[in-house]
Design an enzyme around this catalytic site. Structure first.
Site, PDB file in Angstrom:
ATOM      1  N   ARG A  41     -10.798 -14.441   0.241  1.00 55.24           N
ATOM      2  CA  ARG A  41     -10.352 -13.097  -0.099  1.00 55.24           C
ATOM      3  C   ARG A  41     -10.908 -12.009   0.811  1.00 55.24           C
ATOM      4  O   ARG A  41     -10.153 -11.177   1.319  1.00 55.24           O
ATOM      5  CB  ARG A  41     -10.740 -12.779  -1.554  1.00 55.24           C
ATOM      6  CG  ARG A  41     -10.130 -11.503  -2.086  1.00 55.24           C
ATOM      7  CD  ARG A  41     -10.591 -11.227  -3.515  1.00 55.24           C
ATOM      8  NE  ARG A  41     -10.346 -12.358  -4.396  1.00 55.24           N
ATOM      9  CZ  ARG A  41     -10.746 -12.411  -5.656  1.00 55.24           C
ATOM     10  NH1 ARG A  41     -11.443 -11.393  -6.165  1.00 55.24           N
ATOM     11  NH2 ARG A  41     -10.492 -13.457  -6.401  1.00 55.24           N
ATOM     12  N   HIS A  87       0.649 -17.486  -2.387  1.00 55.51           N
ATOM     13  CA  HIS A  87      -0.447 -16.616  -2.854  1.00 55.51           C
ATOM     14  C   HIS A  87      -0.280 -16.327  -4.346  1.00 55.51           C
ATOM     15  O   HIS A  87       0.389 -15.359  -4.728  1.00 55.51           O
ATOM     16  CB  HIS A  87      -0.437 -15.319  -2.042  1.00 55.51           C
ATOM     17  CG  HIS A  87      -1.717 -14.556  -2.073  1.00 55.51           C
ATOM     18  ND1 HIS A  87      -2.870 -15.004  -1.455  1.00 55.51           N
ATOM     19  CD2 HIS A  87      -2.048 -13.381  -2.659  1.00 55.51           C
ATOM     20  CE1 HIS A  87      -3.841 -14.124  -1.639  1.00 55.51           C
ATOM     21  NE2 HIS A  87      -3.364 -13.134  -2.373  1.00 55.51           N
ATOM     22  N   TYR A 131      12.218  -0.446  -2.860  1.00 55.66           N
ATOM     23  CA  TYR A 131      12.856   0.574  -2.047  1.00 55.66           C
ATOM     24  C   TYR A 131      12.565   0.418  -0.550  1.00 55.66           C
ATOM     25  O   TYR A 131      13.264   0.998   0.269  1.00 55.66           O
ATOM     26  CB  TYR A 131      12.400   1.971  -2.478  1.00 55.66           C
ATOM     27  CG  TYR A 131      12.741   2.303  -3.903  1.00 55.66           C
ATOM     28  CD1 TYR A 131      14.060   2.327  -4.354  1.00 55.66           C
ATOM     29  CD2 TYR A 131      11.734   2.599  -4.829  1.00 55.66           C
ATOM     30  CE1 TYR A 131      14.368   2.624  -5.665  1.00 55.66           C
ATOM     31  CE2 TYR A 131      12.031   2.907  -6.143  1.00 55.66           C
ATOM     32  CZ  TYR A 131      13.355   2.915  -6.566  1.00 55.66           C
ATOM     33  OH  TYR A 131      13.659   3.222  -7.855  1.00 55.66           O
TER      34      TYR A 131
END
Length: 753
Positions: A41, A87, A131
């Site tokens: 991470r 993931h 969007y």
């Protein structure tokens, strides 16, 4: 075997119960969590400079064929593929990582080309993923180049249904070029972006000179090259130490210029701000600085930014020097900030450690060599397979009639072909799958030509794999090609952050924007203070209230600090520019400082931190103190000389000689060396002179060469003859003052402050 019931009615055997101490259980599980956070991470891989989430995003975009020359696709589609295949974490965290890869103010060389609202430098959030659209940039594609050619190892995905790359081929030096930020368990990483052309130059030098020093590499890598530009004012020696240790920081300032607004006025325009500073937050902080008057020279701040940064700063007066104003703002705002460097990364064995600059570049080069070897080996394997097939074709052409007979009449043509012509199974399959139209003379020529070409390529690859020198030569050419794309003359490759020496300007914010004018500070016996314009030569012209008189008068400037020493042993500090004007009688000193009614000022002078003072109490105790230690930051003053009830502080004089002379109320004088009096910052002090009756009358310092003086009853300055006869050790009683000595029992007032 005994069984125990469970909540749902089922039973478990005692052998299935694991007995473990709570400390061991917590330690092992927390260690597993910490390792997962560090490796999966927070820390980037030194080879491709990527964390797993970034690596998976780029790999998923490649699977979606989102190449630079293609069309954009919805970010929601990309995030969905990444989350579903590679993931298994929240979609928002994946989208945030995708956004960071595309922001030109976050990434020096964006790996993702975003279309839509991807946030801005003000700190505004991007639009929702449904969007926005994205595809890879050339830099992102370079990181993946050769991934299908066995360039890197693949591992299984979390659900073991697919595979993903453990590291990318990294044809782009992403770790240093784009930097990385991350916080793990017990460790963190912070790497600012650098210039790719400079990284390439350093890499080429390291290939030629493997034992190069970091100091030499810094001739090529000048320092960080931040996406938002700015100016680095960190000394070269400090940056060298940072790159040698892998830990440190760089002081970055905004880029600014002065615009003439006519009639002698000007405004300051900030065009670049430090890295990772939000513009909206910066302007809020500057507004707070104006409101709190931390930088009194700034009158207003405006944000006139459009696509480029343009922050306008208006000075309070046209007489304020722009450089001094900016130096004051650098101290109290994020117009100056520090960019940290902590090159804590995962090495090629997935082990976290802090690397220096040379190790980081060498690790990338070693990875590129490993990729080159693996790609060459894979290509060599393909060539061998193709040449094997072409060999079979050539045998078929040379024995075409027999091959046709075997195919037409034999029950098992494949096995017969392999037996008769000593073919491999792959060659026999290729012959059987050959079309009739390929059995012409032209096709035979093409096969020979292809075979010769592959043989030549095979020889080159074998020579490459057998020569380390040739491998580094190929890598050097790859690095040179990369430098051409991101060279200093290209729009994206031109250096944005530049270097300057920090100006040698020591700004005192309390006086930086005060107009320096001469004044005379007058303090009356009744405690009224005022500041009159100019320096007074004749104090007799001063007027006071009835019954009041002059206590102290000092010449100063409006930029000075006025120090008052009171009988309670405290020092009080007043800004000369804040004193009441000379009209009238001024204002009571007790309105400005917390001075008790039963105590009075016993000294007033202009602050000079280079001086040394001597303090004394009426009881005959005292010590020396550095004037730099007496500044009071509040109106309550700074307690320095401790006096008990019935005792007062009576003297504060400047040390001007190597000898001390003390006279008591009993008119006995004692002189001794200045070194016998200690230097302190606070306390009662030591005994100056021993008195049987009375206390201290006066104290002074003098140089033996000049002699000891006093003022007689008529005001004349008279020398004390044979002062050596008065010499002794500190705390002795001393001897009677010589005939003619001042009846008031004081030395030369000119020696006092």
């Amino acid at each position: 075997m005994a069984k125990k019931p469970t909540d749902d009615g089922e039973t478990i055997t005692e052998s299935a119960v694991i007995s473990e101490h709570i400390d061991d259980a917590l330690s092992s599980r927390y260690l597993a969590y910490a390792l997962s956070t560090i490796t999966q991470r927070a820390l980037p891989d030194v080879r491709d400079g990527m964390k797993p989430v970034h690596r998976r995003i780029l790999y998923a975009m490649r699977q979606l064929k989102l190449n630079p020359e293609g069309a954009h696709k919805k970010c929601a589609r990309i995030v969905g593929d990444v989350m579903g295949q590679y993931h298994p974490h929240g979609d928002q965290s994946i989208y945030d990582a995708l956004v960071k890869l595309s922001q030109s103010f976050s990434a020096r060389y964006p790996l993702v080309n975003g279309q839509g609202n991807f946030g801005n430098i003000d700190g505004d959030s991007p639009a929702a993923m449904r969007y926005t659209e994205a595809k890879m940039t050339a830099a992102g594609l370079a990181l993946l180049e050769g991934i299908d050619e066995d360039a890197v190892d693949f591992i299984q995905t979390y659900n073991e249904e697919d595979v993903e790359p453990q590291v990318l081929p990294a044809g782009f030096p992403n770790l240093l070029a784009n930097g990385s930020q991350g916080i793990a368990v017990g460790m963190a990483t912070s790497i600012p972006p650098h210039n790719v052309a400079e990284i390439c130059d350093a890499a080429l030098h390291l290939i030629q000179t493997p034992n190069a020093r970091i100091e030499t590499l810094m001739n090529y890598i000048l320092g960080p090259d931040l996406p938002t530009g700015g100016i680095i004012v960190e000394p070269k020696s400090s940056m060298l130490k940072t790159y040698e240790t892998g830990k440190g920081s760089f002081k970055v300032r905004c880029r600014w210029e002065v615009e003439d607004t006519g009639r002698g006025t000007y405004q300051i325009v900030v065009t670049e701000i430090p890295y990772q500073v939000q513009k909206s937050r910066l302007i809020e902080k500057l507004a707070e600085v104006i409101e709190s008057k931390k930088a009194s020279g700034l009158a207003d701040v405006r944000d006139e930014s459009a696509e480029d940064v343009r922050i306008v700063l208006e000075p309070r007066s046209k007489n304020i020097d722009a450089k001094i104003l900016m130096e004051s703002l650098f101290k109290v705002s994020e117009l100056e900030s520090r960019v940290s460097l902590n090159m804590n990364v995962l090495d090629n064995t997935r082990t976290p450690r802090v690397m220096d600059l040379k190790e980081v570049i060498q690790s990338w080069l070693d990875h590129r060599r490993d990729v080159l070897q693996r790609r060459s080996q894979q290509r060599l394997g393909k060539i061998d397979l193709r040449m094997e097939v072409l060999d079979g074709y050539m045998i078929a052409f040379l024995n075409l009639d027999e091959v046709i007979r075997i195919i037409r009449f034999e029950d098992k043509p494949k096995e017969e072909l392999m037996r008769v012509f000593n073919l491999t199974e792959r060659q026999a399959d290729a012959i059987l799958n050959m079309r009739l139209r390929a059995l012409n003379k032209l096709q035979e020529i093409e096969i020979k030509t292809e075979y010769d070409k592959l043989a030549a390529e095979k020889a080159e690859l074998e020579a490459l794999l057998g020569s380390e020198k040739k491998q580094w030569a190929v890598i050097s050419e790859q690095v040179k090609e990369l430098k051409k794309i991101y060279g200093p003359k290209t729009e994206i490759g031109a250096r944005r952050t530049h270097f300057e020496d920090q100006p040698d300007i020591d700004v005192d914010l309390s006086t930086a924007f005060i107009t320096k004018e001469p004044i005379s500070v007058v303090l009356s016996g009744m405690g009224w203070i005022r500041a009159m314009k100019g320096h007074l030569d004749d104090e007799s012209s001063l007027k006071f209230k009835d019954g009041d008189n002059l206590a102290f008068c000092v010449n100063a400037h409006t930029t000075d600090k006025i120090i008052i020493f009171a009988s309670n042993g405290k020092f009080y500090t007043l800004g000369a520019d804040k004193l009441p004007g000379g009209r009238g009688n001024g204002e009571p000193i007790r309105l400005m400082v917390d001075l008790e009614n039963d105590h009075v000022p016993v000294g007033m002078f202009v602050h000079d931190e280079s001086r040394e003072l001597l303090l004394a109490s009426s009881e005959g105790y005292g010590f020396r103190v550095q004037e730099s230690e007496i500044i009071a930051s509040t109106r309550t003053g700074r307690k320095t000389l401790n006096v008990k009830a019935g005792t007062e502080a009576v003297r504060c004089i400047e040390v001007k000689g190597k000898k001390i002379a003390v006279i008591g109320e009993n008119r006995k004088i004692l002189t001794y060396d200045l070194e016998e009096l200690p230097v302190m910052t606070r306390g009662k002090g030591v005994r100056l002179q021993k008195f049987k009756d009375g206390g201290l009358a006066d104290i002074t310092t003098f140089d033996p060469e000049e002699g000891l003086f006093f003022r007689d009853s008529s005001g004349r300055r008279t020398e004390v003859n044979d002062w050596e006869l008065l010499e002794g050790k500190r705390a002795q009683a001393g001897r009677m003052a010589p005939r003619g000595f001042s009846r008031k029992g004081v030395f030369d007032p000119a020696k006092t402050l």
